[in-house]
Write a protein that holds these residues in place. Structure first.
Motif, short mmCIF file in Angstrom:
data_model
loop_
_atom_site.label_atom_id
_atom_site.label_comp_id
_atom_site.label_asym_id
_atom_site.label_seq_id
_atom_site.Cartn_x
_atom_site.Cartn_y
_atom_site.Cartn_z
N THR A 93 8.88 5.64 1.88
CA THR A 93 8.95 4.07 2.07
C THR A 93 7.60 4.42 2.48
OG1 THR A 93 11.29 3.47 2.97
CG2 THR A 93 9.04 2.18 3.55
N ASN A 94 7.51 5.45 3.26
CA ASN A 94 5.67 5.67 3.57
C ASN A 94 5.26 6.28 3.36
OD1 ASN A 94 6.84 4.79 6.75
ND2 ASN A 94 7.12 6.97 7.18
N GLN A 95 5.12 6.85 1.37
CA GLN A 95 4.27 6.37 0.65
C GLN A 95 3.99 5.57 -0.34
OE1 GLN A 95 6.50 10.35 -1.35
NE2 GLN A 95 5.50 11.98 -0.13
N GLU A 96 4.94 4.84 -0.37
CA GLU A 96 4.57 3.28 -0.73
C GLU A 96 3.41 2.72 0.15
OE1 GLU A 96 8.43 1.83 -1.80
OE2 GLU A 96 8.84 3.13 -3.41
N GLU A 97 4.25 2.10 1.29
CA GLU A 97 2.96 2.00 2.30
C GLU A 97 1.47 2.87 1.94
OE1 GLU A 97 2.71 -1.33 5.39
OE2 GLU A 97 4.23 -1.07 3.80
N ILE A 98 1.56 3.45 2.17
CA ILE A 98 0.09 4.66 2.31
C ILE A 98 -0.51 4.35 1.79
CG2 ILE A 98 -0.75 6.83 2.41
CD1 ILE A 98 1.46 7.84 4.13
N THR A 99 -0.09 3.83 -0.36
CA THR A 99 -0.57 3.72 -1.27
C THR A 99 -1.33 2.00 -1.18
OG1 THR A 99 0.79 5.18 -2.35
CG2 THR A 99 -0.51 3.60 -3.64
N SER A 100 0.09 1.22 -0.11
CA SER A 100 -0.64 -0.04 -0.16
C SER A 100 -1.68 -0.16 0.16
CB SER A 100 1.07 -0.96 0.26
OG SER A 100 0.79 -2.31 0.26
N LEU A 101 -1.62 0.02 1.58
CA LEU A 101 -2.51 0.51 3.11
C LEU A 101 -4.34 0.94 2.07
CD1 LEU A 101 -0.56 1.39 5.54
CD2 LEU A 101 -2.13 -0.60 5.70
N ARG A 102 -3.68 2.03 1.20
CA ARG A 102 -5.05 2.24 1.14
C ARG A 102 -5.41 1.30 0.39
NH1 ARG A 102 -3.20 8.47 -0.03
NH2 ARG A 102 -3.77 9.53 1.79
N THR A 103 -4.74 0.90 -1.18
CA THR A 103 -5.47 -0.47 -1.86
C THR A 103 -6.04 -1.08 -1.12
OG1 THR A 103 -3.76 0.12 -3.59
CG2 THR A 103 -4.73 -1.83 -3.57
N GLN A 104 -5.84 -2.12 0.18
CA GLN A 104 -5.96 -3.20 1.45
C GLN A 104 -6.82 -2.56 1.89
OE1 GLN A 104 -2.76 -4.66 3.36
NE2 GLN A 104 -1.40 -3.98 2.10
N LEU A 105 -7.10 -1.44 2.25
CA LEU A 105 -8.08 -0.57 3.44
C LEU A 105 -9.50 -0.57 2.20
CD1 LEU A 105 -9.78 0.47 5.83
CD2 LEU A 105 -8.79 2.65 4.06
N GLN A 106 -9.50 -0.30 1.20
CA GLN A 106 -10.39 -0.39 -0.04
C GLN A 106 -11.00 -1.70 -0.52
OE1 GLN A 106 -11.93 2.71 -1.24
NE2 GLN A 106 -13.48 1.27 -2.26
N GLU A 107 -10.34 -2.59 -0.67
CA GLU A 107 -10.45 -4.20 -0.84
C GLU A 107 -11.44 -4.78 -0.19
OE1 GLU A 107 -6.49 -6.00 -1.73
OE2 GLU A 107 -6.22 -5.14 -3.82
N LEU A 108 -11.04 -4.43 1.44
CA LEU A 108 -11.45 -4.84 2.79
C LEU A 108 -13.27 -3.37 2.93
CD1 LEU A 108 -9.04 -4.47 5.48
CD2 LEU A 108 -10.17 -6.64 4.53
N LYS A 109 -12.66 -2.61 2.26
CA LYS A 109 -13.91 -1.95 2.72
C LYS A 109 -14.80 -2.82 1.04
CE LYS A 109 -12.78 2.37 4.37
NZ LYS A 109 -12.63 4.07 4.04
#
Length: 407
Positions: A93-109
């Protein structure tokens, strides 16, 4: 999107993520508490049942002790497996969440970078003034001013969102690393537990083989123990019925319910006893529940069904027996074929301490919580020191383990 709406959406997302993690963490805490309880029990088993030389115990007692230890060990392995499996799910679950967060963070950047470039191209104050002055009317100028302010706020919000997402990602990475370490540790502990279980099973096989030639005597001993237990149950039921009848006679009132007629003081005592359910102290300083309450299978022969009216606590030689709650000694019974029994009344509750070698109280004595009332009998033939402990409400048998505090 306005500032308030932006932060509300971001915070809700964080809360939902944290709620899921907390729920999983709570399950892990409960499993870990169970595992630690079993580990403490294993420590007690080794200290109380396996410190003496094998020659000092009968074959039946040795087999019972090993079977008991095997059952507890299997339970430990089961709980540890559950923990490891739950950790695996949490890690995924955390690995999936980390992948999702990295995508969101890249979009924000990316969005933020685009805004910086746009802002740079129109950074001069003159451009902003011209943008306002070129308005067709005052209302349009006001709207353009609002847009400039909102755009600045949005830039600020994007910057804050990047900071929050970065912190959340860092926290998840730290948690994931710890979870992987915990899982590695659990797997290793389970590997050790399985090896020890294999050794105990082999030890049991050797013992069973050693008595195989004398199975008729072995079966006879099991039958004799069951008959003795049934006889003790009937005797205690009779003693309790007599105690209820005698106590009710003293009140001068008649009752056909088979229950104690309670005075106001007795009602208060019973209520106090009941309010301490799950918090009462143990009747011995150190002990493990070798025979549990209710129906089960013999530790010696799984084909034989047994029904315990209380619990049997294995303890140290020469152990003191203490009253688990204040009350009055209702009866002391010395059986011709067994060891003495003390019954202490607590309103309409009765605690029973059987298999004693010494008695320090007499009928009618007022007892305080924790008072030493006797010593547990040690059987030189079997090598056991067992206290038969029971709790009744009137004539109803209760499970003592539900009333005693966790060790």
């Amino acid at each position: 999107m306005t500032t308030n709406r932006f932060y509300t959406t971001l915070i809700i997302g964080l809360l939902l993520s944290c709620t899921s993690l907390f729920a999983q963490s709570d399950k892990q805490k409960k499993l870990e508490q169970q595992r630690q309880q079993i580990l403490r029990e294993m420590k007690q088993i080794n200290a109380l049942l396996f410190t003496k030389k094998k020659e000092e115990k009968s074959a039946i007692t040795l087999i019972e002790d090993i079977n008991y230890k095997v059952n507890v060990r299997k339970n430990l392995i089961r709980i540890t497996n559950e923990q490891a499996n739950l950790l695996t799910r949490e890690i995924n679950t955390n690995q999936e969440e980390i992948t999702s967060l990295r995508t969101q963070l890249q979009e924000l950047k990316d969005d933020y970078a685009a805004m910086v470039v746009k802002s740079y191209k129109s950074k001069s104050e003159q451009s902003k003034v011209m943008f306002l002055l070129s308005s067709n009317n005052f209302q349009q100028a006001y709207k353009r001013l609002q847009y400039i302010r909102q755009y600045r706020e949005y830039q600020k919000d994007q910057g804050e969102a990047i900071k929050l997402k970065t912190k959340e990602l860092q926290a998840l990475n730290i948690q994931l690393s710890k979870q992987k370490e915990d899982k590695k540790k659990l797997i290793e502990e389970n590997r050790i537990a399985k090896r020890e279980l294999e050794g105990e099973l082999k030890q049991r096989e050797v013992l069973m083989a050693s008595i195989k030639s004398d199975m008729s005597k072995f079966a006879s001993q099991i039958k004799s123990k069951k008959q003795e237990a049934d006889r003790l149950d009937k005797e205690i039921d009779r003693i309790i019925a007599e105690a209820i009848a005698a106590a009710n006679k003293e009140t001068g009132k008649k009752s056909t319910t088979g229950k104690f007629i309670l005075t106001p003081e007795a009602k208060k005592l019973a209520a106090n006893f009941a309010s301490n359910k799950g918090k009462l102290g143990w009747p011995v300083a150190r002990g493990v529940v070798k025979a549990k309450f209710g129906k089960g299978r013999s530790l010696t022969d799984s084909s034989v069904e047994v029904n315990h009216s209380g619990i049997k606590i294995a303890t140290e030689v020469n152990s003191d027996v203490t009253a688990i709650f204040s009350g009055v000694v209702s009866s002391i019974h010395a059986m011709k074929w067994g060891n003495p029994t003390i019954l202490i009344r607590h309103g309409d509750y009765i605690t029973i301490y059987h298999n004693l070698s010494k008695l320090y109280v007499k009928k009618g004595d007022q007892i305080t919580t924790g008072q030493v009332i006797g010593k547990v009998f040690s059987n030189k033939i079997t090598g056991e020191t067992l206290l038969d402990f029971r709790i009744y409400k009137n004539s109803l048998k209760l499970n003592p383990e539900s009333w005693l505090a966790k060790q």
